[in-house]
Design a protein around this motif. Structure first.
Motif, PDB file in Angstrom:
ATOM      1  N   ARG A 158       0.622  -1.124   0.086  1.00 19.92           N
ATOM      2  CA  ARG A 158       0.078  -0.055   0.125  1.00 19.92           C
ATOM      3  C   ARG A 158       0.794   1.270  -0.040  1.00 19.92           C
ATOM      4  NH1 ARG A 158      -5.510  -0.653   2.895  1.00 19.92           N
ATOM      5  NH2 ARG A 158      -4.706   1.167   3.891  1.00 19.92           N
ATOM      6  N   ALA A 159       1.985   1.260   0.932  1.00 20.21           N
ATOM      7  CA  ALA A 159       2.721   2.421   0.918  1.00 20.21           C
ATOM      8  C   ALA A 159       3.407   2.634  -0.466  1.00 20.21           C
ATOM      9  CB  ALA A 159       3.710   2.187   1.947  1.00 20.21           C
ATOM     10  N   ALA A 160       4.104   1.375  -1.007  1.00 12.44           N
ATOM     11  CA  ALA A 160       4.540   1.623  -2.432  1.00 12.44           C
ATOM     12  C   ALA A 160       3.706   2.140  -3.342  1.00 12.44           C
ATOM     13  CB  ALA A 160       5.066   0.272  -2.842  1.00 12.44           C
ATOM     14  N   THR A 161       2.348   1.875  -3.308  1.00 12.27           N
ATOM     15  CA  THR A 161       1.519   2.129  -4.201  1.00 12.27           C
ATOM     16  C   THR A 161       1.246   3.742  -4.117  1.00 12.27           C
ATOM     17  OG1 THR A 161       0.160   0.076  -4.134  1.00 12.27           O
ATOM     18  CG2 THR A 161      -0.970   1.858  -4.915  1.00 12.27           C
ATOM     19  N   VAL A 162       1.088   3.952  -2.997  1.00  7.69           N
ATOM     20  CA  VAL A 162       0.707   5.561  -2.746  1.00  7.69           C
ATOM     21  C   VAL A 162       2.113   6.500  -3.256  1.00  7.69           C
ATOM     22  CG1 VAL A 162       0.818   7.419  -0.960  1.00  7.69           C
ATOM     23  CG2 VAL A 162      -0.408   5.388  -0.788  1.00  7.69           C
ATOM     24  N   ARG A 163       3.366   5.944  -2.846  1.00  9.02           N
ATOM     25  CA  ARG A 163       4.536   6.846  -3.498  1.00  9.02           C
ATOM     26  C   ARG A 163       4.652   6.602  -4.876  1.00  9.02           C
ATOM     27  NH1 ARG A 163       6.485   4.035   1.081  1.00  9.02           N
ATOM     28  NH2 ARG A 163       7.319   2.430  -0.166  1.00  9.02           N
ATOM     29  N   TYR A 164       4.213   5.505  -5.600  1.00 11.92           N
ATOM     30  CA  TYR A 164       4.405   5.248  -7.088  1.00 11.92           C
ATOM     31  C   TYR A 164       3.186   6.250  -7.846  1.00 11.92           C
ATOM     32  CZ  TYR A 164       5.635   3.389 -11.646  1.00 11.92           C
ATOM     33  OH  TYR A 164       5.815   3.166 -12.839  1.00 11.92           O
ATOM     34  N   ALA A 165       2.079   6.050  -7.234  1.00 11.29           N
ATOM     35  CA  ALA A 165       1.270   6.774  -7.894  1.00 11.29           C
ATOM     36  C   ALA A 165       1.349   8.291  -8.087  1.00 11.29           C
ATOM     37  CB  ALA A 165      -0.137   6.641  -7.094  1.00 11.29           C
ATOM     38  N   LEU A 166       2.109   8.876  -7.055  1.00 13.58           N
ATOM     39  CA  LEU A 166       2.294  10.293  -7.023  1.00 13.58           C
ATOM     40  C   LEU A 166       3.557  10.571  -7.666  1.00 13.58           C
ATOM     41  CD1 LEU A 166       0.936  10.922  -3.142  1.00 13.58           C
ATOM     42  CD2 LEU A 166      -0.014  11.814  -5.423  1.00 13.58           C
ATOM     43  N   GLN A 167       4.356   9.823  -7.713  1.00 11.64           N
ATOM     44  CA  GLN A 167       5.753  10.013  -8.535  1.00 11.64           C
ATOM     45  C   GLN A 167       5.392  10.009  -9.965  1.00 11.64           C
ATOM     46  OE1 GLN A 167       8.130   6.856  -9.406  1.00 11.64           O
ATOM     47  NE2 GLN A 167       9.878   8.063 -10.001  1.00 11.64           N
ATOM     48  N   ARG A 168       4.525   9.165 -10.382  1.00 17.57           N
ATOM     49  CA  ARG A 168       4.281   9.314 -11.857  1.00 17.57           C
ATOM     50  C   ARG A 168       3.197  10.367 -12.235  1.00 17.57           C
ATOM     51  NH1 ARG A 168       5.997   7.793 -15.636  1.00 17.57           N
ATOM     52  NH2 ARG A 168       4.372   6.418 -16.781  1.00 17.57           N
ATOM     53  N   LEU A 169       2.187  10.605 -11.171  1.00 14.40           N
ATOM     54  CA  LEU A 169       1.534  11.755 -11.522  1.00 14.40           C
ATOM     55  C   LEU A 169       2.225  12.954 -11.807  1.00 14.40           C
ATOM     56  CD1 LEU A 169      -1.227  13.379 -11.862  1.00 14.40           C
ATOM     57  CD2 LEU A 169      -1.290  13.370  -9.375  1.00 14.40           C
ATOM     58  N   LEU A 170       3.210  13.153 -11.054  1.00 10.77           N
ATOM     59  CA  LEU A 170       4.259  14.183 -11.346  1.00 10.77           C
ATOM     60  C   LEU A 170       4.864  14.116 -12.578  1.00 10.77           C
ATOM     61  CD1 LEU A 170       5.582  16.900 -10.362  1.00 10.77           C
ATOM     62  CD2 LEU A 170       7.245  15.403  -9.366  1.00 10.77           C
ATOM     63  N   GLY A 171       4.947  12.937 -13.043  1.00 14.48           N
ATOM     64  CA  GLY A 171       5.753  12.673 -14.516  1.00 14.48           C
ATOM     65  C   GLY A 171       4.769  13.213 -15.389  1.00 14.48           C
ATOM     66  N   TRP A 172       3.667  12.726 -15.389  1.00 16.56           N
ATOM     67  CA  TRP A 172       2.533  13.027 -16.464  1.00 16.56           C
ATOM     68  C   TRP A 172       2.267  14.496 -16.331  1.00 16.56           C
ATOM     69  CZ3 TRP A 172       2.183   9.922 -19.808  1.00 16.56           C
ATOM     70  CH2 TRP A 172       2.099   8.195 -19.547  1.00 16.56           C
ATOM     71  N   LEU A 173       2.254  15.294 -15.237  1.00 12.31           N
ATOM     72  CA  LEU A 173       1.943  16.731 -15.178  1.00 12.31           C
ATOM     73  C   LEU A 173       3.445  17.411 -15.795  1.00 12.31           C
ATOM     74  CD1 LEU A 173       0.526  17.202 -11.405  1.00 12.31           C
ATOM     75  CD2 LEU A 173      -0.655  17.227 -13.803  1.00 12.31           C
TER      76      LEU A 173
END
Length: 175
Positions: A158-173
């Motif tokens: 779950r923690a890895a999911t949170v971190r990864y989701a936000l890291q990739r969101l920043l990448g898409w933005l």
């Protein structure tokens, strides 16, 4: 769609400082463009929304979070067709795409982030083992999906999911 897997050392690199730095950058980009974020979460149960709202001033860029843990919630809250869930399973590219799109449709947000996965310790299968997580991001009217496999116990996944989701969101933005 992209299917990748992170090593344990890569996962550990996503520490709390990096998470906060990513969220600060995400918030600045969203505010600069007058955009708001909505999350649609299953396996993380609202942890991404909580991380976002831990940032002071997040009401300027965070619209809402949908915790759609059950299949019925995915259908009721986000408009994910029940037939889609039945055909592909809740942990699938098709469902996470519908969740990301549904978060936009059912909010005032311009950007969405969705996750659905098997955090464990039970619930996995040969096709979708524990640690399988599907991600969806709707940015600029385009929905992107990706699958990751995370090793570890429920809390680690779950923690890895949170971190990864936000890291990739920043990448898409910033793409």
């Amino acid at each position: 769609m992209t299917v990748t897997s992170l090593s344990k050392s890569e996962l550990q690199a996503f520490d709390t400082e990096a998470l906060e730095a990513n969220l600060t950058q995400i918030s600045l980009i969203l505010m600069q463009h007058g955009h708001r974020l909505a999350t649609a979460e299953s396996c993380t149960g609202g942890m991404i929304a909580a991380a976002c709202t831990d940032i002071a001033g997040s009401s300027q860029w965070f619209d809402r979070g949908f915790v759609s843990y059950s299949n019925a919630a995915k259908t009721d809250m986000l408009g994910v067709p029940a037939a889609l869930i039945e055909q592909h399973g809740a942990v699938s590219e098709e469902v996470v795409r519908a969740m990301a799109d549904g978060a936009i449709t059912h909010s005032q947000a311009h950007i969405s982030l969705a996750v659905t996965g098997v955090a464990g310790p039970t619930g996995g299968s040969a096709a979708k083992p524990v640690g399988t997580v599907w991600f969806g991001w709707c940015v600029g009217g385009q929905t992107h999906t990706e699958m990751q496999h995370f090793a570890g116990d429920r809390a680690t996944v779950r923690a890895a999911t949170v971190r990864y989701a936000l890291q990739r969101l920043l990448g898409w933005l910033t793409a």
